[in-house]
Design a protein around this motif. Structure first.
Motif, mmCIF file in Angstrom:
data_model
loop_
_atom_site.group_PDB
_atom_site.id
_atom_site.type_symbol
_atom_site.label_atom_id
_atom_site.label_comp_id
_atom_site.label_asym_id
_atom_site.label_seq_id
_atom_site.Cartn_x
_atom_site.Cartn_y
_atom_site.Cartn_z
ATOM 1 N N ALA A 195 0.758 -1.154 -0.162
ATOM 2 C CA ALA A 195 0.086 -0.042 -0.011
ATOM 3 C C ALA A 195 0.887 1.216 0.156
ATOM 4 C CB ALA A 195 -0.913 0.010 1.241
ATOM 5 N N ASP A 196 1.975 1.080 0.696
ATOM 6 C CA ASP A 196 2.939 2.233 0.742
ATOM 7 C C ASP A 196 3.605 2.550 -0.603
ATOM 8 O OD1 ASP A 196 2.303 2.932 3.306
ATOM 9 O OD2 ASP A 196 4.124 1.672 4.205
ATOM 10 N N ALA A 197 3.892 1.291 -1.294
ATOM 11 C CA ALA A 197 4.400 1.573 -2.629
ATOM 12 C C ALA A 197 3.471 2.064 -3.627
ATOM 13 C CB ALA A 197 4.962 0.078 -3.038
ATOM 14 N N TRP A 198 2.211 1.816 -3.406
ATOM 15 C CA TRP A 198 1.283 2.420 -4.322
ATOM 16 C C TRP A 198 0.978 3.693 -4.141
ATOM 17 C CZ3 TRP A 198 -1.081 1.395 -8.642
ATOM 18 C CH2 TRP A 198 -2.246 1.937 -9.178
ATOM 19 N N ARG A 199 1.202 4.278 -2.894
ATOM 20 C CA ARG A 199 0.836 5.589 -2.482
ATOM 21 C C ARG A 199 2.021 6.632 -3.194
ATOM 22 N NH1 ARG A 199 0.206 6.105 3.617
ATOM 23 N NH2 ARG A 199 0.150 8.459 2.905
ATOM 24 N N LYS A 200 3.175 5.763 -2.909
ATOM 25 C CA LYS A 200 4.522 6.694 -3.611
ATOM 26 C C LYS A 200 4.377 6.829 -4.927
ATOM 27 C CE LYS A 200 7.414 5.285 0.312
ATOM 28 N NZ LYS A 200 8.657 4.618 0.767
ATOM 29 N N PHE A 201 3.881 5.691 -5.603
ATOM 30 C CA PHE A 201 3.763 5.538 -7.084
ATOM 31 C C PHE A 201 2.730 6.808 -7.475
ATOM 32 C CE2 PHE A 201 0.935 4.210 -10.375
ATOM 33 C CZ PHE A 201 1.501 4.341 -11.471
ATOM 34 N N ARG A 202 1.741 6.896 -7.023
ATOM 35 C CA ARG A 202 0.733 7.740 -7.150
ATOM 36 C C ARG A 202 1.230 9.090 -7.161
ATOM 37 N NH1 ARG A 202 -2.791 7.112 -10.858
ATOM 38 N NH2 ARG A 202 -4.225 8.660 -9.805
ATOM 39 N N LEU A 257 6.146 8.974 3.816
ATOM 40 C CA LEU A 257 4.887 9.469 3.355
ATOM 41 C C LEU A 257 4.313 9.945 4.751
ATOM 42 C CD1 LEU A 257 3.672 6.559 1.195
ATOM 43 C CD2 LEU A 257 4.114 8.724 0.468
ATOM 44 N N GLU A 258 3.462 10.735 4.517
ATOM 45 C CA GLU A 258 2.456 11.549 5.359
ATOM 46 C C GLU A 258 1.357 10.692 5.761
ATOM 47 O OE1 GLU A 258 1.364 15.416 4.392
ATOM 48 O OE2 GLU A 258 3.173 16.152 4.411
ATOM 49 N N PRO A 259 0.925 10.532 7.122
ATOM 50 C CA PRO A 259 -0.352 9.561 7.387
ATOM 51 C C PRO A 259 -1.555 10.349 6.640
ATOM 52 C CG PRO A 259 0.336 10.689 9.226
ATOM 53 C CD PRO A 259 1.271 11.077 8.237
ATOM 54 N N GLU A 260 -2.363 9.214 6.396
ATOM 55 C CA GLU A 260 -3.447 9.587 5.643
ATOM 56 C C GLU A 260 -4.547 10.122 6.618
ATOM 57 O OE1 GLU A 260 -4.672 6.250 3.020
ATOM 58 O OE2 GLU A 260 -3.583 7.228 1.333
ATOM 59 N N PRO A 265 -5.541 8.938 14.545
ATOM 60 C CA PRO A 265 -6.485 8.735 15.547
ATOM 61 C C PRO A 265 -7.585 9.623 15.637
ATOM 62 C CG PRO A 265 -4.137 8.511 16.467
ATOM 63 C CD PRO A 265 -4.027 8.957 14.893
ATOM 64 N N HIS A 266 -8.475 9.347 16.375
ATOM 65 C CA HIS A 266 -9.750 10.096 16.514
ATOM 66 C C HIS A 266 -9.400 11.279 17.216
ATOM 67 C CE1 HIS A 266 -13.995 11.211 16.729
ATOM 68 N NE2 HIS A 266 -13.789 11.616 18.113
ATOM 69 N N GLY A 267 -9.723 12.500 16.689
ATOM 70 C CA GLY A 267 -9.578 13.936 17.047
ATOM 71 C C GLY A 267 -8.124 14.281 16.710
ATOM 72 N N ALA A 268 -7.215 13.677 16.061
ATOM 73 C CA ALA A 268 -5.860 13.921 15.684
ATOM 74 C C ALA A 268 -5.954 15.046 14.184
ATOM 75 C CB ALA A 268 -5.037 12.836 15.456
ATOM 76 N N HIS A 269 -4.960 15.828 14.183
ATOM 77 C CA HIS A 269 -4.786 16.631 12.863
ATOM 78 C C HIS A 269 -3.696 16.168 12.290
ATOM 79 C CE1 HIS A 269 -8.461 18.658 13.799
ATOM 80 N NE2 HIS A 269 -8.120 18.775 15.270
ATOM 81 N N LEU A 270 -3.707 16.387 10.782
ATOM 82 C CA LEU A 270 -2.520 16.140 10.116
ATOM 83 C C LEU A 270 -1.374 17.111 10.361
ATOM 84 C CD1 LEU A 270 -1.306 14.168 7.758
ATOM 85 C CD2 LEU A 270 -2.220 15.858 6.018
#
Length: 278
Positions: A195-202, A257-260, A265-270
């Protein structure tokens, strides 16, 4: 070059017109000079060709290239895989030590490119460019590549075959097969997930394709037009030296990668994670 003798004017004619004699004398001297230069060049070439050291060196070089070509024709898969692995690993070493000025070689990163060159650039691309293209999809491709340039210019059907091969390779193979596979191999060796490889590719897809097309579209036009079948993969490996150095500098280091938003977690911000990374 053969120079014809210059006929001298007769005395009866030149006695009334001395300028004619001067003209013919100049022409004769000029042709003598040309003959002397031609003879000197021929003597130099003769001495060079008969020099034992030069003849032995030329014979050794010719014999070496002949053996390499014979091995490539006899064992195209092994030859292509070996050249591709050596080229890819060497290009990454050059990028790390001389372009990025690293003090120590990153062997895990180098293993990514060596594995990629051996398995995909040598193996998969041999099946694609040699077996699938020339034997299944475009049976006349090999015959067109073997024609002399004068016949290629007037062979519109063969030119269309070349364009079809380039389009299939650059519009289908590279965007949807090669780059996704590269990121999967890289992420597997680095210990990541598919999944990380796909996200980096995109994330890097547009930038990767711009660099890819600027190099490989003209390169494959030459490859599919002039190279014999057994030479297709080694030609790709030679051109790929520069491309691999660029790709190593662009994508060689481990990318974080930055977390999606869905994974937070609930209530956390990017922004909190960005500040934490900084």
């Amino acid at each position: 070059r053969t120079f014809l003798p210059v006929p001298l004017p007769c005395k009866q004619f030149t006695s009334f017109n001395p300028s004619v004699t001067d003209t013919f004398r100049k022409r004769k001297n000029k042709l003598r000079c040309h003959n002397y230069i031609e003879a000197s060049c021929h003597e130099i070439r003769r001495l060079q060709l008969h020099d034992p050291a030069q003849m032995a060196a030329w014979a050794a070089v010719k014999n070496g290239f002949g053996k390499i070509a014979e091995f490539g024709r006899s064992h195209p898969v092994v030859f292509g895989c070996g050249v591709s692995m050596a080229k890819t690993g060497g290009s990454d070493c050059f990028a790390q030590l001389y372009v990025e000025k690293r003090e120590h070689l990153d062997w895990r990163r180098n293993a990514v490119f060596c594995t990629w060159g051996l398995m995909y650039l040598g193996g998969v691309q041999y099946f694609l460019y040699v077996k699938l293209f020339t034997q299944r999809l475009f049976p006349g491709a090999a015959a067109f590549a073997a024609k002399p340039l004068r016949e290629k210019i007037v062979d519109t059907a063969g030119q269309k075959l070349v364009l079809k091969q380039v389009f299939l390779d650059q519009a289908i193979h590279h965007p949807f097969v090669l780059f996704p596979a590269f990121y999967q191999v890289k992420e597997f060796i680095e210990g990541g997930t598919p999944a990380d490889a796909w996200r980096k590719f995109r994330k890097n897809q547009i930038e990767d394709l711009k660099v890819c097309w600027s190099i490989w579209v003209p390169a494959f036009l030459v490859n599919f037009s002039f190279c014999p079948v057994w030479m297709r993969i080694p030609f790709v490996a030679c051109i790929s030296i520069g491309f691999t150095i660029i790709l190593s500098c662009m994508r060689g280091t481990q990318e974080v990668l930055e977390p999606e938003l869905a994974d937070l977690p609930h209530g956390a911000h990017l922004e909190d994670y960005r500040h934490h990374d900084e």
